[in-house]
Design an enzyme around this catalytic site. Structure first.
Site, PDB file in Angstrom:
ATOM      1  N   ALA A 105      -7.357  -0.833   1.506  1.00  0.00           N
ATOM      2  CA  ALA A 105      -7.235  -1.288   2.893  1.00  0.00           C
ATOM      3  C   ALA A 105      -5.816  -0.971   3.362  1.00  0.00           C
ATOM      4  O   ALA A 105      -4.912  -0.804   2.545  1.00  0.00           O
ATOM      5  CB  ALA A 105      -7.498  -2.784   2.953  1.00  0.00           C
ATOM      6  N   GLY A 119      -9.573  -1.594  -1.789  1.00  0.00           N
ATOM      7  CA  GLY A 119     -10.739  -1.325  -0.947  1.00  0.00           C
ATOM      8  C   GLY A 119     -11.361   0.041  -1.246  1.00  0.00           C
ATOM      9  O   GLY A 119     -12.553   0.240  -0.992  1.00  0.00           O
ATOM     10  N   GLU A 132     -13.552  -0.616  -4.064  1.00  0.00           N
ATOM     11  CA  GLU A 132     -14.662  -1.447  -3.566  1.00  0.00           C
ATOM     12  C   GLU A 132     -15.676  -0.578  -2.822  1.00  0.00           C
ATOM     13  O   GLU A 132     -16.884  -0.798  -2.915  1.00  0.00           O
ATOM     14  CB  GLU A 132     -14.119  -2.571  -2.678  1.00  0.00           C
ATOM     15  CG  GLU A 132     -13.354  -3.599  -3.515  1.00  0.00           C
ATOM     16  CD  GLU A 132     -12.676  -4.664  -2.678  1.00  0.00           C
ATOM     17  OE1 GLU A 132     -11.893  -4.286  -1.780  1.00  0.00           O
ATOM     18  OE2 GLU A 132     -12.919  -5.851  -2.919  1.00  0.00           O
ATOM     19  N   GLU A 191      -5.016  -5.745  -5.924  1.00  0.00           N
ATOM     20  CA  GLU A 191      -4.789  -6.753  -4.875  1.00  0.00           C
ATOM     21  C   GLU A 191      -3.913  -7.922  -5.311  1.00  0.00           C
ATOM     22  O   GLU A 191      -3.041  -8.370  -4.561  1.00  0.00           O
ATOM     23  CB  GLU A 191      -6.133  -7.303  -4.351  1.00  0.00           C
ATOM     24  CG  GLU A 191      -6.867  -6.376  -3.397  1.00  0.00           C
ATOM     25  CD  GLU A 191      -7.770  -5.385  -4.087  1.00  0.00           C
ATOM     26  OE1 GLU A 191      -7.594  -5.154  -5.301  1.00  0.00           O
ATOM     27  OE2 GLU A 191      -8.666  -4.824  -3.430  1.00  0.00           O
TER      28      GLU A 191
HETATM   29  N1  3HC Z   1      -1.871   0.766   2.986  1.00  0.00           N
HETATM   30  C1  3HC Z   1      -0.905   1.250   3.796  1.00  0.00           C
HETATM   31  N2  3HC Z   1      -0.084   2.248   3.450  1.00  0.00           N
HETATM   32  C2  3HC Z   1      -0.256   2.771   2.219  1.00  0.00           C
HETATM   33  C3  3HC Z   1      -1.234   2.318   1.319  1.00  0.00           C
HETATM   34  C4  3HC Z   1      -2.080   1.259   1.754  1.00  0.00           C
HETATM   35  N3  3HC Z   1      -3.050   0.764   1.000  1.00  0.00           N
HETATM   36  N4  3HC Z   1      -1.143   3.036   0.200  1.00  0.00           N
HETATM   37  C5  3HC Z   1      -0.151   3.921   0.379  1.00  0.00           C
HETATM   38  N5  3HC Z   1       0.377   3.763   1.597  1.00  0.00           N
HETATM   39  C6  3HC Z   1       1.442   4.538   2.237  1.00  0.00           C
HETATM   40  C7  3HC Z   1       2.808   4.264   1.630  1.00  0.00           C
HETATM   41  O1  3HC Z   1       3.401   3.114   2.220  1.00  0.00           O
HETATM   42  C8  3HC Z   1       3.548   5.531   1.987  1.00  0.00           C
HETATM   43  O2  3HC Z   1       3.878   5.450   3.345  1.00  0.00           O
HETATM   44  P1  3HC Z   1       5.120   6.249   3.976  1.00  0.00           P
HETATM   45  O3  3HC Z   1       4.909   7.684   3.638  1.00  0.00           O
HETATM   46  O4  3HC Z   1       5.071   5.935   5.407  1.00  0.00           O
HETATM   47  O5  3HC Z   1       6.337   5.683   3.295  1.00  0.00           O
HETATM   48  C9  3HC Z   1       2.474   6.599   1.851  1.00  0.00           C
HETATM   49  O6  3HC Z   1       1.218   5.908   1.945  1.00  0.00           O
HETATM   50  C10 3HC Z   1       2.503   7.338   0.529  1.00  0.00           C
HETATM   51  O7  3HC Z   1       2.522   6.397  -0.508  1.00  0.00           O
HETATM   52  P2  3HC Z   1       3.439   6.581  -1.780  1.00  0.00           P
HETATM   53  O8  3HC Z   1       4.782   7.078  -1.388  1.00  0.00           O
HETATM   54  O9  3HC Z   1       3.378   5.306  -2.554  1.00  0.00           O
HETATM   55  O10 3HC Z   1       2.668   7.770  -2.527  1.00  0.00           O
HETATM   56  P3  3HC Z   1       2.364   7.950  -4.054  1.00  0.00           P
HETATM   57  O11 3HC Z   1       1.621   9.208  -4.167  1.00  0.00           O
HETATM   58  O12 3HC Z   1       3.612   7.765  -4.857  1.00  0.00           O
HETATM   59  O13 3HC Z   1       1.383   6.710  -4.443  1.00  0.00           O
HETATM   60  C11 3HC Z   1      -0.513   5.259  -4.206  1.00  0.00           C
HETATM   61  C12 3HC Z   1       0.137   6.606  -3.832  1.00  0.00           C
HETATM   62  C13 3HC Z   1      -0.778   5.224  -5.725  1.00  0.00           C
HETATM   63  C14 3HC Z   1      -1.801   5.142  -3.458  1.00  0.00           C
HETATM   64  C15 3HC Z   1       0.451   4.101  -3.859  1.00  0.00           C
HETATM   65  O14 3HC Z   1       0.894   4.290  -2.525  1.00  0.00           O
HETATM   66  C16 3HC Z   1      -0.149   2.742  -3.936  1.00  0.00           C
HETATM   67  O15 3HC Z   1      -0.174   2.162  -5.006  1.00  0.00           O
HETATM   68  N6  3HC Z   1      -0.632   2.185  -2.799  1.00  0.00           N
HETATM   69  C17 3HC Z   1      -1.091   0.847  -2.702  1.00  0.00           C
HETATM   70  C18 3HC Z   1      -2.467   0.705  -3.261  1.00  0.00           C
HETATM   71  C19 3HC Z   1      -2.976  -0.700  -3.081  1.00  0.00           C
HETATM   72  O16 3HC Z   1      -2.306  -1.666  -3.383  1.00  0.00           O
HETATM   73  N7  3HC Z   1      -4.200  -0.829  -2.571  1.00  0.00           N
HETATM   74  C20 3HC Z   1      -4.819  -2.073  -2.336  1.00  0.00           C
HETATM   75  C21 3HC Z   1      -4.670  -2.429  -0.906  1.00  0.00           C
HETATM   76  S1  3HC Z   1      -5.261  -4.048  -0.569  1.00  0.00           S
HETATM   77  C22 3HC Z   1      -6.929  -3.881  -0.383  1.00  0.00           C
HETATM   78  O17 3HC Z   1      -7.462  -2.820  -0.525  1.00  0.00           O
HETATM   79  C23 3HC Z   1      -7.644  -5.138  -0.022  1.00  0.00           C
HETATM   80  C24 3HC Z   1      -9.112  -5.057  -0.139  1.00  0.00           C
HETATM   81  O18 3HC Z   1      -9.582  -5.726  -1.268  1.00  0.00           O
HETATM   82  C25 3HC Z   1      -9.736  -5.645   1.040  1.00  0.00           C
END
Ligand code: 3HC
Length: 688
Positions: A46, A92, A95, A117
């Site tokens: 998400a 997500g 999911e 999460e």
């Molecule tokens: N939401 C918003 N922005 C995100 C994102 C997300 N889920 N995942 C990555 N981004 C953004 C980063 O902030 C970054 O933004 P920027 O370029 O403006 O600075 C850009 O995408 C690139 O990210 P990275 O620099 O971290 O790129 P990497 O290739 O090093 O890593 C990744 C990619 C492994 C996907 C890492 O970004 C990551 O771990 N992201 C978070 C994943 C996460 O926690 N997902 C769960 C979200 S909560 C959810 O899904 C709730 C659900 O249950 C309802």
């Protein structure tokens, strides 16, 4: 389009929802493949930016119900669906894949599958707590949901999350083929966990045992500071007892509470700060291109040197050459760094051929052979300025003119080390933390003369090894050692006042630190602390002074854990209770009780105040770096967001008032920093 990763945003939900309705009603569509147009990125989850904008519980509820209804459309499509996963499949994203009928993942190292999460202070709330346990069994699912760990494709296959593993080049083809077969009526046969798992999970009593064990483990691990894993446990249990829809409702309700809660806010800020630091060159303005490091020299093959070499070879694949004064030390260093590689092999992070290749990159000697090739040399010898001066002169004499020369000192100012070298612009500090293979922080220290290309090179090299890198300006103790010193010293003052060792340590672990300050002294080494203390006093004055009675401890051959004699008792290397003979040694014979919250306030505020001084003096480039440095380098409780977020939460005026009260009672060491007073006056927060 245009974004580095795919995320489930409002616009994605608005576009994909009607598209799925169309697929559902179109009889000519027999099956569907969900595949990313971005190579190496499936769905990163998400959109976390949307969480930051949430203002109320109701808004959070509406957002998550929206997400749930989108993923339900996948599950209720009435035709088979295949998720073709290459790259991040997280939160997500997983999911969405779980709502599909079949999952194929690539064996590419970029493929990471998991539900992170809880690391953001929320729970998988778009069906993850329902669909994952039903797919792979309760215990395996809880292992993923409660820790947020991410699996590579191969392990996800072993867990039963993905059905098929392929090379990225044939992902689309394999997914189309699977969709075709599924449309023709074929169904995959899946095992679910082991026999014991099934026996345990099938009956309500067995499940109760699994849940109560998990709950106990979570409580132990989180110390009650992180509500998300317990909320996830409730959502999983409720869904298994009352059905998927009831489980989804519970997920949504728990999400709505957590997403606007303080803990999640802090953890999300840490995520964004870490992401920003991944791109930070460490140099203001236009950074010169970093130099590629292929050959690394390490002088001093002791505990730290060996670990730095082991991590460099295993994470960055560089050639590592050790140098120490006797061959035995070189041999010990080589075995210790090889152990880091062996550990990766054992954990199946690398295959045997890769292990053999990397192992051959490690070498060492008592001479300087091989240093002429080095692009970077890291010095990791004893913390003694005279020795360091000699070593740096030698390094300069045996390396190329464009070789970067770094010191792994944890306290001595880099400018002092650079005195007497011919090219101070190539000297820099690279402060790694122990254990190097586990600690995520690298503190890079620059002097007034360090060249920008040298800074950019070291920052890049640290990032390549997976470290979060902060760049700080030179000064005694830099940032991390400087703020940890008053924290442990304050604990020593309390010991001197008669407070029990375990009362101090328990108060601070209750506050959220992984270990208390007294135990930390044992871990770091009492001799190390004793060596650092006068350096800190010389630089910052009496506020860093430890109680004089403490000298008796250092003189009593107590080095801490490493010689099994410290503030705690050790038996065969295992820590027992506090060593009560310490009290006599320091002449504090009557025990005194100080309320837990007072212990916590004294230890935490003295550290926070020093962090503000570091910002005021320009040691820190930003409050963000100060927060990340404390959390990743010192174990500062992540749910508090770091020292600067702690101030913002309490209010700078409150912190100043508390410090002034402590100053009245205990003296100058609690005198509020000028910058803190300024923020107290203006009400301006430290974090943007
Ligand atoms: N939401 C918003 N922005 C995100 C994102 C997300 N889920 N995942 C990555 N981004 C953004 C980063 O902030 C970054 O933004 P920027 O370029 O403006 O600075 C850009 O995408 C690139 O990210 P990275 O620099 O971290 O790129 P990497 O290739 O090093 O890593 C990744 C990619 C492994 C996907 C890492 O970004 C990551 O771990 N992201 C978070 C994943 C996460 O926690 N997902 C769960 C979200 S909560 C959810 O899904 C709730 C659900 O249950 C309802």
């Amino acid at each position: 389009p245009g974004e580095p990763v795919n995320k489930i945003t409002r616009s994605v939900r608005e576009e994909l929802g009607p598209l799925l309705d169309q697929v559902r009603s179109d009889d000519t569509v027999r099956a569907m493949v969900l595949i990313s147009g971005k190579a190496g990125s499936f769905i990163a989850g998400a959109d976390i930016d949307e969480f930051v904008a949430l203002r109320s519980r109701d808004e959070a509820l509406a957002l998550i119900e929206d997400g749930q209804s989108l993923l339900s459309k996948f599950a209720d499509l009435g035709k088979p669906t295949v998720a073709a996963i290459d790259g991040a499949c997280l939160g997500g994203g997983l999911e969405a894949a779980l709502a599909c009928t079949y999952r194929i993942a690539t064996d590419d190292p970029k493929t990471r599958i998991g539900l992170p999460e809880v690391q953001l202070g929320i729970l998988p709330a778009a069906g993850g707590c329902q669909r994952l346990p039903r797919l792979i069994g309760l215990r395996r699912a809880l292992d993923l949901i409660l820790t947020g760990k991410q699996l590579p494709g191969k392990r996800a296959r072993r867990y039963g999350i993905v059905d098929e593993l392929v090379h990225p080049a044939i992902l689309r083809m394999a997914a189309n083929k699977a969709a075709q077969r599924l449309a023709d009526g074929w169904r995959p046969r899946r095992g679910r966990g082991g026999l014991t798992d099934l026996a345990l999970e099938k009956n309500p009593l067995g499940r109760k045992v699994v849940f109560s064990t998990a709950r106990k483990q979570v409580r132990k691990r989180t110390g009650g500071h992180y509500p998300a894993p317990l909320a996830a446990l409730r959502a999983v249990a409720h869904g298994l007892a009352h059905g998927v829809q009831a489980g989804l409702d519970m997920e949504a309700a728990e999400f709505a509470e957590l997403a606007v809660g303080d803990v999640s806010r802090k953890l999300v800020q840490i995520f964004f700060a870490t992401t920003a630091l991944k791109k930070d060159s460490g140099v203001e303005g236009d950074a010169p291109p970093p130099k590629e490091i292929a050959n690394l020299g390490i002088v001093g093959a002791g505990f730290m040197g060996a670990a730095i070499g082991g991590v460099a070879v295993s994470q960055a694949g560089v050639d590592v050459r050790f140098r120490d004064t006797d061959l035995q030390a070189v041999g010990r260093g080589l075995s210790a760094s090889r152990k880091i590689l062996q550990d990766r092999l054992k954990r199946r992070r690398i295959a045997r051929p890769e292990y053999r290749r990397l192992e051959r990159l490690l070498s060492g000697d008592t001479g300087w052979g091989g240093f002429g090739r080095a692009d970077l040399v890291i010095e990791a010898v004893f913390e003694d300025i005279d020795i360091k001066h000699r070593v740096f002169r030698d390094i300069e004499a045996h390396t190329r003119e464009d070789c970067v020369l770094a010191s792994n000192t944890s306290t001595i100012p880099i400018a002092r080390i650079a005195e007497g070298v011919e090219h101070p612009e190539r000297i820099i500090g690279m402060h790694f933390f122990s254990p190097v293979e586990k600690m995520p922080l690298l503190e890079v220290i620059v002097t007034d003369t360090t060249a920008d290309w040298v800074t950019a090179t070291c920052v890049r090299f640290g990032q390549k090894q997976g470290k979060t890198v902060i760049v700080v300006n030179d000064g005694t103790g830099f940032y991390t050692s400087r703020i940890i010193a008053p924290y442990t010293t304050e604990a020593m003052w309390m010991l001197d006042e008669g407070v029990a060792i375990d009362a101090i340590d328990n108060a601070m672990t209750d506050w959220g630190f992984p270990v208390g300050p007294v135990l930390l002294s044992d871990e770091v080494g009492i001799d190390v602390g004793a060596k650092i203390a006068p350096i800190m006093v010389a630089a910052f004055g009496e506020r860093m002074a430890a109680p004089p009675a403490l000298e008796a401890v250092a003189k009593d051959d107590r080095l801490g854990r490493k010689n099994g004699r410290g503030f705690y008792l050790y038996e065969k290397g295992k820590r027992q209770g506090p060593d009560e003979s310490i009290y006599q040694l320091i002449g504090s014979n009557t025990r005194r009780v100080i309320p837990k919250d007072v212990i916590q306030r004294r230890c935490s505020l003295v550290m926070i105040n020093e962090a503000v001084r570091c910002l005021e003096e320009g040691v820190l480039r930003s409050a963000r770096d100060g927060d990340i440095g404390a959390v990743f380098g010192l174990g500062y409780p992540p749910f508090r967001g770091g020292p600067f977020h702690t101030i913002d939460r309490l209010g700078a005026d409150t912190v100043v008032a508390q410090l002034e009260r402590l100053e009245e009672k205990h003296g100058e060491r609690f005198k509020p920093a000028k910058l803190l007073k300024k923020h107290a006056k203006t009400g301006k927060p430290f974090s943007e």
